[in-house]
Design a protein around this motif. Structure first.
Motif, PDB file in Angstrom:
ATOM      1  N   PHE A  96     -36.197 -40.648  47.339  1.00  0.00           N
ATOM      2  CA  PHE A  96     -37.077 -41.423  48.293  1.00  0.00           C
ATOM      3  C   PHE A  96     -37.781 -40.131  49.142  1.00  0.00           C
ATOM      4  CE2 PHE A  96     -33.511 -44.323  47.466  1.00  0.00           C
ATOM      5  CZ  PHE A  96     -33.984 -45.607  47.747  1.00  0.00           C
ATOM      6  N   ALA A  97     -37.861 -39.209  48.576  1.00  0.00           N
ATOM      7  CA  ALA A  97     -38.660 -38.015  49.255  1.00  0.00           C
ATOM      8  C   ALA A  97     -40.119 -38.354  49.454  1.00  0.00           C
ATOM      9  CB  ALA A  97     -38.547 -36.676  48.267  1.00  0.00           C
ATOM     10  N   GLY A  98     -40.777 -39.271  48.761  1.00  0.00           N
ATOM     11  CA  GLY A  98     -42.033 -39.761  48.916  1.00  0.00           C
ATOM     12  C   GLY A  98     -42.148 -40.344  50.127  1.00  0.00           C
ATOM     13  N   ILE A  99     -41.208 -41.556  50.637  1.00  0.00           N
ATOM     14  CA  ILE A  99     -41.251 -41.936  51.699  1.00  0.00           C
ATOM     15  C   ILE A  99     -40.941 -41.208  53.079  1.00  0.00           C
ATOM     16  CG2 ILE A  99     -39.908 -44.053  53.039  1.00  0.00           C
ATOM     17  CD1 ILE A  99     -39.352 -45.226  50.271  1.00  0.00           C
ATOM     18  N   SER A 100     -40.184 -40.195  52.805  1.00  0.00           N
ATOM     19  CA  SER A 100     -39.912 -39.304  54.005  1.00  0.00           C
ATOM     20  C   SER A 100     -41.058 -38.404  54.193  1.00  0.00           C
ATOM     21  CB  SER A 100     -38.737 -38.429  53.478  1.00  0.00           C
ATOM     22  OG  SER A 100     -37.445 -39.098  53.396  1.00  0.00           O
ATOM     23  N   PHE A 101     -41.934 -37.858  53.186  1.00  0.00           N
ATOM     24  CA  PHE A 101     -42.979 -37.309  53.504  1.00  0.00           C
ATOM     25  C   PHE A 101     -44.016 -38.056  54.249  1.00  0.00           C
ATOM     26  CE2 PHE A 101     -47.185 -35.581  52.163  1.00  0.00           C
ATOM     27  CZ  PHE A 101     -47.069 -34.235  52.409  1.00  0.00           C
ATOM     28  N   ILE A 102     -44.299 -39.409  53.783  1.00  0.00           N
ATOM     29  CA  ILE A 102     -45.336 -40.184  54.294  1.00  0.00           C
ATOM     30  C   ILE A 102     -45.037 -40.492  55.662  1.00  0.00           C
ATOM     31  CG2 ILE A 102     -46.339 -42.615  54.094  1.00  0.00           C
ATOM     32  CD1 ILE A 102     -46.139 -42.225  51.172  1.00  0.00           C
ATOM     33  N   LYS A 103     -43.648 -40.720  56.014  1.00  0.00           N
ATOM     34  CA  LYS A 103     -43.224 -41.158  57.399  1.00  0.00           C
ATOM     35  C   LYS A 103     -43.643 -39.735  58.450  1.00  0.00           C
ATOM     36  CE  LYS A 103     -39.406 -42.768  57.983  1.00  0.00           C
ATOM     37  NZ  LYS A 103     -37.853 -43.209  58.200  1.00  0.00           N
ATOM     38  N   SER A 104     -43.590 -38.601  57.866  1.00  0.00           N
ATOM     39  CA  SER A 104     -43.669 -37.376  58.659  1.00  0.00           C
ATOM     40  C   SER A 104     -45.154 -36.990  58.743  1.00  0.00           C
ATOM     41  CB  SER A 104     -43.182 -36.153  57.865  1.00  0.00           C
ATOM     42  OG  SER A 104     -43.827 -35.752  56.767  1.00  0.00           O
ATOM     43  N   LYS A 105     -46.116 -37.915  58.026  1.00  0.00           N
ATOM     44  CA  LYS A 105     -47.621 -37.872  57.847  1.00  0.00           C
ATOM     45  C   LYS A 105     -48.428 -38.875  58.553  1.00  0.00           C
ATOM     46  CE  LYS A 105     -47.723 -33.742  56.064  1.00  0.00           C
ATOM     47  NZ  LYS A 105     -48.739 -32.391  56.475  1.00  0.00           N
ATOM     48  N   PRO A 106     -48.564 -38.945  59.881  1.00  0.00           N
ATOM     49  CA  PRO A 106     -49.009 -40.288  60.220  1.00  0.00           C
ATOM     50  C   PRO A 106     -50.571 -40.476  59.877  1.00  0.00           C
ATOM     51  CG  PRO A 106     -48.084 -39.150  61.958  1.00  0.00           C
ATOM     52  CD  PRO A 106     -48.080 -38.070  60.644  1.00  0.00           C
ATOM     53  N   ILE A 107     -51.213 -39.806  59.388  1.00  0.00           N
ATOM     54  CA  ILE A 107     -52.487 -39.893  58.848  1.00  0.00           C
ATOM     55  C   ILE A 107     -52.366 -40.672  57.477  1.00  0.00           C
ATOM     56  CG2 ILE A 107     -54.444 -39.075  57.792  1.00  0.00           C
ATOM     57  CD1 ILE A 107     -54.409 -37.089  60.155  1.00  0.00           C
ATOM     58  N   ILE A 108     -51.411 -40.357  56.776  1.00  0.00           N
ATOM     59  CA  ILE A 108     -51.295 -40.654  55.346  1.00  0.00           C
ATOM     60  C   ILE A 108     -50.799 -42.332  55.641  1.00  0.00           C
ATOM     61  CG2 ILE A 108     -50.116 -40.769  53.093  1.00  0.00           C
ATOM     62  CD1 ILE A 108     -50.249 -37.651  53.169  1.00  0.00           C
ATOM     63  N   LEU A 109     -49.584 -42.530  56.291  1.00  0.00           N
ATOM     64  CA  LEU A 109     -48.878 -43.535  56.665  1.00  0.00           C
ATOM     65  C   LEU A 109     -49.927 -44.488  57.054  1.00  0.00           C
ATOM     66  CD1 LEU A 109     -46.422 -45.412  56.667  1.00  0.00           C
ATOM     67  CD2 LEU A 109     -46.011 -44.519  58.951  1.00  0.00           C
ATOM     68  N   GLY A 110     -50.610 -44.298  58.053  1.00  0.00           N
ATOM     69  CA  GLY A 110     -51.833 -45.319  58.547  1.00  0.00           C
ATOM     70  C   GLY A 110     -52.794 -45.742  57.711  1.00  0.00           C
ATOM     71  N   ALA A 111     -53.233 -44.623  56.795  1.00  0.00           N
ATOM     72  CA  ALA A 111     -54.197 -45.018  55.915  1.00  0.00           C
ATOM     73  C   ALA A 111     -53.866 -45.764  54.780  1.00  0.00           C
ATOM     74  CB  ALA A 111     -54.727 -43.658  55.136  1.00  0.00           C
TER      75      ALA A 111
END
Length: 409
Positions: free
Chosen positions: A210-225
């Motif tokens: 689940f590291a991919g989910i954790s990484f995306i959550k830590s990057k608002p720009i990626i999560l938002g896009a």
């Protein structure tokens, strides 16, 4: 401005050329497959709901398997995973060809085979997305991404039209050709040379899965896009209703369906070719939001149109605006993600893309069954615009993104 010479230099990369041809083959095949599946299912059932079910059975394997595939993509050879996936897809597509030829296809068997194809396809997306950064440098990645989109869209233009023509001879020929193209692509992918960054793979664990989910959550720009794409396309999935528009509203038959399917790709091809020559240098975030708003507006115009020409133009604009969003999103995700995380981050991105596309088709089919085809498409376009306005408030950091990050994260 980037010159044509710059793109020619890119094309001297043998691995990039192989990847481009492979992507053209699979895009061409997938577009023909989409035409055949949609038209055959509607011929069997005359039901918008069953058209929606096609999207659902394609989405479910991606939802449940993508995280495992992404984890594998960061630990094993991405080329081998793609090759195996495409070979298995080819096998099931050829089974579909035999079933159509022998006449034992029913709607239940049809959905089952599509589901099995989707299971194999779910192993293709994350490693395919993570492959391009292993082939070209970070500095030229935005241009390479736009160039890849440009050549891929050429196949997306030709595929639906050819699929519409070939379907007049029955679905068997289309499925046989599609199966062959997937085998061709898998062979080309296996011959690609990659420059993978050296890193020590994390031990297999729930945390690494689940590291991919954790990484995306830590990057608002990626999560938002990627979440913008999820909800915008989820509501704006009018293309799932094209078989109904071609058959019952515009009355243009299977060839007309192929022409309409080509319209977004023509817009996307021209726009991606422009972006390959003129890569975005400023106002990246604002441009992405603007593009998705135009996606919603063009969906509304298409929904209300009774003219083939207006419908074609609306879908043309839809494709052009969509490819702007795709190029920006994919570039942001890949450049802001270290190589040892790209497979897992790409797997989460694929879940979002699959949700917006396949689940969006199910949503469109269900909404059409409840409220009517035109109302469903119209509501979807309005929903897309509302999502954009909401995301501008929820993710203001995206609005402030001016340039792509070409240095290592």
């Amino acid at each position: 401005m980037v010159s044509t010479k710059d793109n020619s230099t890119l094309l001297k990369n043998n691995s990039l050329r192989r990847l481009m041809v492979a992507r053209v083959s699979t895009n061409f095949a997938y577009q023909m497959l989409t035409i055949a599946i949609g038209w055959q299912m509607y011929s069997l059932t005359k039901s918008a709901f069953y058209l929606g079910l096609v999207g659902l059975v394609q989405f479910l394997p991606m939802l449940f398997l993508s995280l495992f595939v992404g984890h594998a993509s960061d630990r094993y050879d991405r080329r081998k995973i793609i090759t195996l996936s495409q070979t298995i897809q080819s096998l099931f597509i050829l089974i579909l060809a035999f079933g159509s030829f022998s006449g034992w296809i029913t709607k239940e068997r049809f959905l089952l085979i599509i589901f099995l194809i989707a299971v194999a396809h779910s192993f293709e997306g994350p490693p395919m997305q993570a492959l391009l950064p292993n082939i070209v440098s970070r500095e030229v990645f935005p241009r390479a991404s736009a160039l890849m989109s440009s050549v891929s869209e050429f196949a997306v233009i030709v595929g639906p039209a050819v699929g519409g023509i070939l379907y007049s001879f029955g679905p068997t020929l289309i499925y046989a050709l599609v199966g062959t193209l997937y085998l061709t692509s898998g062979t080309l992918i296996s011959q690609i040379s990659i420059k993978k960054e050296e890193f020590k793979p994390e031990p297999a664990s729930i945390k690494s899965l689940f590291a991919g989910i954790s990484f995306i959550k830590s990057k608002p720009i990626i999560l938002g896009a990627i979440s913008l794409d999820l909800f915008a396309v989820l509501f704006g999935g009018a293309t799932a209703l094209l078989p109904i528009y071609a058959s019952s509203i515009l009355m243009i038959g299977s060839f007309g369906l192929g022409v309409l399917r080509s319209a977004p790709a023509i817009g996307a091809l021209l726009m991606s070719a422009y972006l390959a020559k003129n890569p975005l240098k400023h106002n990246v975030g604002k441009t992405m939001f603007t593009a998705v708003i135009f996606f919603g507006i063009s969906t509304i115009v298409f929904a209300l149109s009774k003219s083939v020409i207006i419908s074609f133009l609306a879908l043309f604009v839809l494709g052009a605006s969509d490819v702007i969003s795709v190029v920006i999103r994919s570039t942001l995700v890949q450049l802001e993600t270290p190589d040892n995380m790209r497979g897992r981050v790409s797997s989460v991105n694929m879940i979002f893309i699959g949700t917006s596309n396949q689940l969006g088709e199910f949503e469109s089919g269900t909404t059409a069954a409840l409220f009517g085809t035109v109302n469903a498409a119209f509501i979807g376009g309005i929903g897309t615009i509302i999502v954009v306005l909401l995301w501008m408030k929820l993710f203001p950091s995206i609005l402030h993104v001016d340039k792509f990050q070409t240095s290592k994260p």
